[in-house]
Motif scaffolding. Structure first.
Motif, PDB file in Angstrom:
ATOM      1  N   ASP A   1      -4.734  40.129  45.324  1.00 43.55           N
ATOM      2  CA  ASP A   1      -6.128  40.536  45.147  1.00 43.55           C
ATOM      3  C   ASP A   1      -6.681  40.233  43.763  1.00 43.55           C
ATOM      4  O   ASP A   1      -7.823  39.836  43.626  1.00 43.55           O
ATOM      5  N   HIS A   2      -5.904  40.430  42.741  1.00 41.76           N
ATOM      6  CA  HIS A   2      -6.405  40.257  41.380  1.00 41.76           C
ATOM      7  C   HIS A   2      -5.779  39.056  40.670  1.00 41.76           C
ATOM      8  O   HIS A   2      -5.771  39.006  39.446  1.00 41.76           O
TER       9      HIS A   2
ATOM     10  N   GLN B   1      -5.739  35.376  39.303  1.00 43.17           N
ATOM     11  CA  GLN B   1      -6.709  34.374  38.902  1.00 43.17           C
ATOM     12  C   GLN B   1      -6.104  32.996  39.120  1.00 43.17           C
ATOM     13  O   GLN B   1      -5.026  32.689  38.623  1.00 43.17           O
TER      14      GLN B   1
END
Length: 147
Positions: A71-72, A74
């Motif tokens: 989800d997080h 990059q």
């Protein structure tokens, strides 16, 4: 162009605009593509959580499914957080699978010390798995399934 041609074109355009306005007014109320009134509030679809854990592959060259949440994470043209655990330089100490050596080959087959640009965006091939209903029908069977 003479004035009568211009006047005729203007009259035709005005008639078409007026006809379009009449057709729009008689078409009825605005209809929504979602099957409800425009002003109504519909409940949100359920959020399907990602499955955790490794999945068996269904064919020999299938890219592994991502067994954890990203989800997080990059991943853009400058940063790829997947490499923080899966790059060959750190995978052993992090307990993560090492990337295939094919990820370190350029288009000409030259061995690189860093991940090739053609393999930089991991989630083009490797995807998280969720227990969600299929969007379309699928009759796929793994290559080792009995026939």
């Amino acid at each position: 162009m003479n004035i009568s041609t211009i006047a005729g074109a203007a009259a035709l355009a005005a008639a078409l605009v007026a006809g379009g306005l009449v057709a729009a007014q008689t078409a009825g109320p605005v209809k929504s593509l979602r099957g409800a009134e425009v002003t109504s509030t519909l409940p949100a679809e359920p959020v399907h959580q990602q499955q955790e854990g490794r999945e068996a592959r269904n064919y020999r060259q299938q890219p592994p499914i991502i067994p954890h949440s990203m989800d997080h994470y990059q991943i853009d043209k400058r940063t790829n957080q997947c490499l923080g655990c899966h790059d060959w330089t750190v995978a052993g100490e992090r307990g993560a699978p090492t990337l295939s050596m094919t990820h370190y080959l350029d288009r000409d087959g030259n061995q690189l010390d860093t991940v090739a640009g053609t393999r930089w965006f991991c989630n083009q091939c490797h995807v998280p798995q969720a227990n969600a209903p299929a969007l379309v029908g699928n009759s796929f069977a793994p290559s080792n399934a009995p026939r």
